[in-house]
Design an enzyme around this catalytic site. Structure first.
Site, PDB file in Angstrom:
ATOM      1  N   CYS A 288      86.101  31.174  55.307  1.00 12.10           N
ATOM      2  CA  CYS A 288      84.935  30.817  54.362  1.00 12.10           C
ATOM      3  C   CYS A 288      83.901  30.279  55.248  1.00 12.10           C
ATOM      4  CB  CYS A 288      85.483  29.623  53.431  1.00 12.10           C
ATOM      5  SG  CYS A 288      86.665  30.129  52.219  1.00 12.10           S
ATOM      6  N   GLY A 290      80.538  30.613  55.600  1.00 12.63           N
ATOM      7  CA  GLY A 290      79.005  30.335  55.430  1.00 12.63           C
ATOM      8  C   GLY A 290      78.530  28.716  55.086  1.00 12.63           C
ATOM      9  N   PRO A 291      77.479  28.285  55.451  1.00 11.24           N
ATOM     10  CA  PRO A 291      76.584  28.958  56.307  1.00 11.24           C
ATOM     11  C   PRO A 291      76.894  29.074  57.761  1.00 11.24           C
ATOM     12  CG  PRO A 291      76.083  26.627  55.948  1.00 11.24           C
ATOM     13  CD  PRO A 291      77.492  26.698  55.256  1.00 11.24           C
ATOM     14  N   GLY A 292      77.937  28.317  58.256  1.00 15.69           N
ATOM     15  CA  GLY A 292      78.428  28.596  59.616  1.00 15.69           C
ATOM     16  C   GLY A 292      78.467  27.681  60.532  1.00 15.69           C
ATOM     17  N   GLY A 293      78.414  26.162  60.270  1.00 14.04           N
ATOM     18  CA  GLY A 293      78.621  25.272  61.050  1.00 14.04           C
ATOM     19  C   GLY A 293      79.892  25.037  61.742  1.00 14.04           C
ATOM     20  N   GLU A 313      82.752  35.720  55.179  1.00  8.51           N
ATOM     21  CA  GLU A 313      82.014  34.911  54.091  1.00  8.51           C
ATOM     22  C   GLU A 313      81.746  35.858  52.930  1.00  8.51           C
ATOM     23  OE1 GLU A 313      80.735  31.781  53.148  1.00  8.51           O
ATOM     24  OE2 GLU A 313      79.785  33.051  51.363  1.00  8.51           O
ATOM     25  N   ASP A 356      87.734  26.525  54.720  1.00  9.79           N
ATOM     26  CA  ASP A 356      86.990  25.332  54.458  1.00  9.79           C
ATOM     27  C   ASP A 356      86.294  25.685  53.045  1.00  9.79           C
ATOM     28  OD1 ASP A 356      85.535  23.142  54.330  1.00  9.79           O
ATOM     29  OD2 ASP A 356      83.839  23.898  55.637  1.00  9.79           O
ATOM     30  N   CYS A 409      85.405  19.318  51.648  1.00  3.73           N
ATOM     31  CA  CYS A 409      84.581  18.398  51.935  1.00  3.73           C
ATOM     32  C   CYS A 409      84.602  17.406  50.552  1.00  3.73           C
ATOM     33  CB  CYS A 409      83.032  18.466  52.262  1.00  3.73           C
ATOM     34  SG  CYS A 409      82.233  19.487  51.251  1.00  3.73           S
TER      35      CYS A 409
HETATM   36  C1  LIG Z   1      82.445  24.860  51.843  1.00  4.03           C
HETATM   37  S1  LIG Z   1      81.553  26.044  52.110  1.00  4.03           S
HETATM   38  C2  LIG Z   1      82.149  26.552  53.884  1.00  4.03           C
HETATM   39  C3  LIG Z   1      81.329  25.627  54.930  1.00  4.03           C
HETATM   40  C4  LIG Z   1      81.330  26.296  56.304  1.00  4.03           C
HETATM   41  N1  LIG Z   1      82.673  26.300  56.818  1.00  4.03           N
HETATM   42  C5  LIG Z   1      80.663  25.594  57.137  1.00  4.03           C
HETATM   43  O1  LIG Z   1      81.053  24.606  58.042  1.00  4.03           O
HETATM   44  O2  LIG Z   1      79.299  25.867  57.512  1.00  4.03           O
HETATM   45  C6  LIG Z   1      82.446  27.292  51.469  1.00  4.03           C
HETATM   46  C7  LIG Z   1      82.057  28.847  51.552  1.00  4.03           C
HETATM   47  O3  LIG Z   1      82.836  29.673  50.974  1.00  4.03           O
HETATM   48  C8  LIG Z   1      82.245  30.587  50.393  1.00  4.03           C
HETATM   49  N2  LIG Z   1      83.173  31.406  49.542  1.00  4.03           N
HETATM   50  C9  LIG Z   1      83.403  31.392  48.105  1.00  4.03           C
HETATM   51  N3  LIG Z   1      84.159  32.015  47.460  1.00  4.03           N
HETATM   52  C10 LIG Z   1      84.531  32.958  48.418  1.00  4.03           C
HETATM   53  C11 LIG Z   1      85.487  34.041  48.715  1.00  4.03           C
HETATM   54  N4  LIG Z   1      86.193  34.277  47.655  1.00  4.03           N
HETATM   55  N5  LIG Z   1      85.845  34.433  49.857  1.00  4.03           N
HETATM   56  C12 LIG Z   1      85.202  34.026  51.158  1.00  4.03           C
HETATM   57  N6  LIG Z   1      84.244  32.981  51.136  1.00  4.03           N
HETATM   58  C13 LIG Z   1      83.995  32.374  49.821  1.00  4.03           C
HETATM   59  C14 LIG Z   1      81.132  30.036  49.844  1.00  4.03           C
HETATM   60  O4  LIG Z   1      80.139  30.830  49.561  1.00  4.03           O
HETATM   61  C15 LIG Z   1      80.688  28.951  50.884  1.00  4.03           C
HETATM   62  O5  LIG Z   1      79.854  29.596  51.778  1.00  4.03           O
END
Ligand SMILES: C[S@@+](CC[C@H](N)C(=O)[O-])C[C@H]1O[C@@H](n2cnc3c(N)ncnc32)[C@H](O)[C@@H]1O
Length: 472
Positions: A288, A290-293, A313, A356, A409
């Site tokens: 998961c 996005g956005p990539g941190g 993502e 995440d 988070c």
């Molecule tokens: C909490 S954010 C992740 C933050 C990221 N790890 C960072 O540190 O920048 C969760 C991410 O999961 C993505 N997401 C939601 N449903 C998903 C799925 N079924 N498969 C993969 N990614 C998914 C969302 O679009 C979002 O970008």
């Protein structure tokens, strides 16, 4: 035509054009966008400030004041609503939203800043004349004069129920959180009144800007050359900018060798990378991303160990952000747009996997001042199947002997321990490993084996991490 003599006209009052106050008008526009369009303050404000800064009479101090007015008003909205409700003679839902925004901005200046009372009232009434018209400005004047009769403590004594009668409602009004959020945070934190009060207070503080020096690409030494920069508390790659500033202007950040990243997020990536795995350690997955941190930090760590990161993502535009965050990584990596619940890779392909997962974000309330008012308890039900689905495929994607990190988070137990417990029931060959030793030097991590970070204890977002090994 009537031949009646006309009444002699009273000499008209000389017309006074309302004074335009660009700081408060900008703050009002931002609040309207948050209210009307469900916009996020941290996205709406920067372009408004950029546009204002192009004009000569709007300087950095004006930008700082506008930011404080918007963030402060949104954070303390619950408290200010209770105060305003005590000063108007109708239910708040019957007050026009733009009028309520001007009143809240005024209440914040009166109760939450050092702006002198007369200046707070007159500036708010001028704002009302410009954006609402003379009639409603009179109403604003009358309400703000009532609010000005007491300071914040005086109002809290009047509008918050006594703690002993209803502790959660008391804390909700005093610390401006929805009651259900107070209740959920308290369930997760445990303990008595002191801890939850410190947490709620910390949620109302502006977080410091924290940078990450991506290992092998930037050093903390070069980031520490920035003004008011001090080392991070826990992550060896973190540098805190104690006076905020513009992180985008830091050369290493502009070049992508460093980034803006809360220390809690850094610790999650570092702990997953440090978890012991048996045998091969070459294929890492961020499911998961996005956005990539976290992916950018994991990719830099993977490069140092000769491992490859696959950053996946679901949302294509967010996958684009991940690609941008990873560009220039010294080792191999790949970015894909894929649904992590129906992944295109084979089961058992990876040695380390991070998920995440999307969540309510109740652990990042310092950063998103409006989030606490938008979230509803029902949102938890919306996220529950996705969180379980993503952890399930993460556990299927890791090989026997490899490790999965499940992160949120949010500290809400329904998004943290409940999800992990459910999946452990479905995977009898999976076991929790103690994450605490993988966050060396970090105190107050609880009884383990999972870890929950807290703003008031660690100065981080309230990130949760469980590390799970497939034992085969
Ligand atoms: C909490 S954010 C992740 C933050 C990221 N790890 C960072 O540190 O920048 C969760 C991410 O999961 C993505 N997401 C939601 N449903 C998903 C799925 N079924 N498969 C993969 N990614 C998914 C969302 O679009 C979002 O970008």
């Amino acid at each position: 035509m009537s031949d009646q003599p006309r009444r002699p006209r009273k000499p008209a009052k000389p017309y006074r054009r309302p004074k335009k106050d660009p700081v408060r008008i900008l703050a009002f526009e931002a609040l309207r966008a948050v209210d009307e369009r469900d916009a996020y303050a941290n996205l709406v404000l920067p372009p408004l400030l950029r546009r204002a800064r192009e004009s000569e009479d709007f300087d950095a101090r004006d930008a700082a004041l506008a930011t404080e007015l918007v963030y402060g008003t949104l954070r303390r909205q619950g408290t200010y609503d209770a105060v305003i409700a005590a000063c108007v003679d109708r239910p708040l839902r019957e007050v026009d939203p733009p009028v309520l925004d001007v009143l809240s901005l005024g209440a914040h200046q009166l109760l939450g800043t050092r702006i002198p009372t007369h200046a707070a009232v007159s500036a708010s009434v001028e704002l009302a004349r410009v954006v609402l018209g003379d009639g409603r400005a009179k109403f604003v004047n009358a309400v703000l004069r009532k609010i000005a009769q007491h300071d914040l403590d005086g109002w809290l004594e009047r509008v918050a129920p006594p703690y002993d009668d209803d502790p959660e409602d008391h804390l909700a009004v005093v610390h401006s959180h929805p009651r259900w959020v107070v209740s959920a945070l308290w369930d997760s934190l445990g303990g008595g009144r002191a801890g939850i009060e410190e947490l709620l207070r910390a949620d109302n503080e502006r977080p410091e800007v924290t940078l990450v020096a991506r290992p092998g690409r930037a050093t903390t030494g070069e980031l520490l050359d920035e003004e008011a920069a001090v080392p991070g508390r826990w992550s060896p790659h973190a540098v805190r900018l104690t006076e905020g500033g513009e992180p985008g202007a830091v050369p290493a950040v502009a070049q992508g060798r460093a980034g803006v990243q809360d220390e809690g997020s850094q610790l999650v990536a570092l702990a997953l990378a440090a978890a012991p795995v048996e045998g091969r350690d070459r294929m890492w997955l961020d499911g998961c991303a996005g956005p990539g941190g976290k992916a950018a930090l994991l990719a830099a760590l993977a490069a140092q160990r000769g491992a490859v990161l696959l950053a996946s993502e679901k949302q294509p535009h967010r996958a684009g952000l991940v690609a941008k965050a990873l560009a220039g990584n010294p080792g191999p990596y790949q970015v894909v747009a894929a649904d992590g619940t129906r992944p295109p890779w084979r089961p058992g392909s990876f040695d380390r996997v991070l998920v995440d997962v999307p969540c309510t974000g109740l652990g990042a309330l310092r950063r998103r001042p409006e989030a606490r008012w938008r979230r509803r308890p029902e949102d938890l039900d919306g996220f529950a199947p996705l969180q379980r689905g993503l952890l399930r495929t993460a556990l299927e994607s890791v090989r026997v002997g490899g490790v999965v990190g499940y992160a949120t988070c949010s500290p809400h137990l329904a998004e943290t321990r409940a999800v992990v417990a459910d999946l452990l029931k479905q995977f009898p060959d999976a076991e929790l490993i103690d994450a605490r030793p993988l966050l060396p030097g970090v105190p107050d991590l609880g009884e383990g084996p999972d870890v929950q970070l807290w703003p008031h204890l660690h100065g981080t977002d309230a990130m949760y991490l469980a590390l799970i090994r497939r034992t085969g």
